[in-house]
Design a protein around this motif. Sequence first.
Motif, PDB file in Angstrom:
ATOM      1  N   GLY A  98       0.950  -1.271  -0.057  1.00 10.21           N
ATOM      2  CA  GLY A  98      -0.056   0.027   0.031  1.00 10.21           C
ATOM      3  C   GLY A  98       0.922   1.150  -0.045  1.00 10.21           C
ATOM      4  N   ALA A 119      -3.750  -8.084  -3.768  1.00 15.88           N
ATOM      5  CA  ALA A 119      -4.512  -7.587  -2.485  1.00 15.88           C
ATOM      6  C   ALA A 119      -3.377  -7.313  -1.502  1.00 15.88           C
ATOM      7  CB  ALA A 119      -5.468  -8.615  -2.057  1.00 15.88           C
ATOM      8  N   ARG A 120      -2.394  -8.432  -1.287  1.00 12.24           N
ATOM      9  CA  ARG A 120      -1.302  -7.995  -0.654  1.00 12.24           C
ATOM     10  C   ARG A 120      -0.497  -6.795  -0.897  1.00 12.24           C
ATOM     11  NH1 ARG A 120      -1.422 -13.661  -0.584  1.00 12.24           N
ATOM     12  NH2 ARG A 120       0.420 -13.819  -2.193  1.00 12.24           N
ATOM     13  N   LEU A 122      -1.590  -4.068  -2.575  1.00 12.67           N
ATOM     14  CA  LEU A 122      -2.420  -3.060  -2.129  1.00 12.67           C
ATOM     15  C   LEU A 122      -2.819  -2.963  -0.694  1.00 12.67           C
ATOM     16  CD1 LEU A 122      -4.643  -3.137  -5.386  1.00 12.67           C
ATOM     17  CD2 LEU A 122      -2.659  -1.323  -4.828  1.00 12.67           C
ATOM     18  N   ALA A 123      -2.330  -3.707   0.132  1.00 11.41           N
ATOM     19  CA  ALA A 123      -2.745  -3.937   1.433  1.00 11.41           C
ATOM     20  C   ALA A 123      -4.490  -3.877   1.680  1.00 11.41           C
ATOM     21  CB  ALA A 123      -2.339  -2.650   2.376  1.00 11.41           C
ATOM     22  N   THR A 124      -5.097  -4.686   0.862  1.00  9.24           N
ATOM     23  CA  THR A 124      -6.483  -4.756   0.799  1.00  9.24           C
ATOM     24  C   THR A 124      -6.876  -6.430   0.889  1.00  9.24           C
ATOM     25  OG1 THR A 124      -8.622  -3.895  -0.333  1.00  9.24           O
ATOM     26  CG2 THR A 124      -6.630  -4.535  -1.751  1.00  9.24           C
ATOM     27  N   THR A 125      -8.112  -6.668   0.177  1.00 13.96           N
ATOM     28  CA  THR A 125      -8.458  -8.151   0.218  1.00 13.96           C
ATOM     29  C   THR A 125      -8.605  -8.597  -1.167  1.00 13.96           C
ATOM     30  OG1 THR A 125     -10.821  -7.428   0.302  1.00 13.96           O
ATOM     31  CG2 THR A 125      -9.760  -7.783   2.438  1.00 13.96           C
ATOM     32  N   ASP A 127     -11.096  -9.925  -2.421  1.00 12.03           N
ATOM     33  CA  ASP A 127     -12.714  -9.477  -2.722  1.00 12.03           C
ATOM     34  C   ASP A 127     -12.676  -8.246  -3.126  1.00 12.03           C
ATOM     35  OD1 ASP A 127     -13.535 -12.141  -2.119  1.00 12.03           O
ATOM     36  OD2 ASP A 127     -14.432 -11.508  -0.253  1.00 12.03           O
ATOM     37  N   GLU A 128     -12.200  -6.998  -2.598  1.00 13.06           N
ATOM     38  CA  GLU A 128     -12.000  -5.833  -3.111  1.00 13.06           C
ATOM     39  C   GLU A 128     -11.402  -5.727  -4.549  1.00 13.06           C
ATOM     40  OE1 GLU A 128     -13.439  -3.195  -1.756  1.00 13.06           O
ATOM     41  OE2 GLU A 128     -14.527  -4.503  -0.523  1.00 13.06           O
ATOM     42  N   VAL A 129     -10.304  -6.394  -4.706  1.00 11.75           N
ATOM     43  CA  VAL A 129      -9.583  -6.497  -6.136  1.00 11.75           C
ATOM     44  C   VAL A 129     -10.662  -6.986  -7.178  1.00 11.75           C
ATOM     45  CG1 VAL A 129      -7.966  -7.425  -7.494  1.00 11.75           C
ATOM     46  CG2 VAL A 129      -7.376  -6.634  -5.177  1.00 11.75           C
ATOM     47  N   ALA A 136      -7.922  -1.791  -9.337  1.00 13.12           N
ATOM     48  CA  ALA A 136      -6.938  -2.277  -8.750  1.00 13.12           C
ATOM     49  C   ALA A 136      -5.635  -2.250  -9.559  1.00 13.12           C
ATOM     50  CB  ALA A 136      -7.065  -3.650  -8.356  1.00 13.12           C
ATOM     51  N   ARG A 139      -4.310   1.214  -9.508  1.00  6.01           N
ATOM     52  CA  ARG A 139      -3.520   1.528  -8.327  1.00  6.01           C
ATOM     53  C   ARG A 139      -2.247   0.679  -8.218  1.00  6.01           C
ATOM     54  NH1 ARG A 139      -8.557   0.722  -6.324  1.00  6.01           N
ATOM     55  NH2 ARG A 139      -8.121  -1.292  -5.191  1.00  6.01           N
TER      56      ARG A 139
END
Length: 242
Positions: A98, A119-120, A122-125, A127-129, A136, A139
């Motif tokens: 992130g 996801a890792r 971007l420091a997210t999940t 599912d969000e990706v 995503a 970003r």
Amino acid sequence: ISAPAIAALGARAGGAGLVHLVVPDATRIPAAALVPEAVFLKQTATCMPPKADVTAMGMGLGVTPASEALVSRVLSGSTGRFVLDADALSVLAKWYAGKPFPVTPEQTLVLTPHAGEAARLLATTADEVQKDRRGALERLVALYRAVVVLKGANTLVGAPEVPETFACGAGNPFMALGGMGDLLAGVIGARWAYLKGDPFLAAASGVWLHGAASDAVVAAATDPSIVNTAAAVGSLRVRLDA
């Protein structure tokens, strides 16, 4: 041995003239049985990969202090072109999740994450990706200043200062197999070496060739590991035409 050997097979299939394979001594002989024409170098805690047109790294590397040190040595002070996949992405995520990656002008990177790795990074999940894959991708490109291949159904490729996003229509559900990403990393590395300075074209063409080759295998129905081939091809056509 499978991940680096599969990547080497991808590089060979992608047109690489010479493949150097850096692996521990314990896996050199089995890997040589799969890729006998490769030049083998011993992977140690202090080794440096040989100078090459393109270096692909991370497949089967592991996430350990030794592998982190190797990624650090390669990316700190080295110049050139690097395809980072699998465990190399996990190391990057551990360091920079992130946060902006410190870009080195003498380096050009291609990152090849699946949704979980993205996801890792971007420091997210995951599912969000998956909810917003294009967002995503954008970003990741902005944070890492790299060409990014976001793998999955209709793989996306984006790059800094390239306004278009390549969305690959080739490929099929049978590609959801372990090792497919390793193979793709090798293909992209070979295409990039061949195309010299255009990492976006190398990544996009490598993704398309990878998917199209798998479609050809499915259509030929000659691989005994693929079952219900006719039904799968039919559903694929419906999905792509929809």
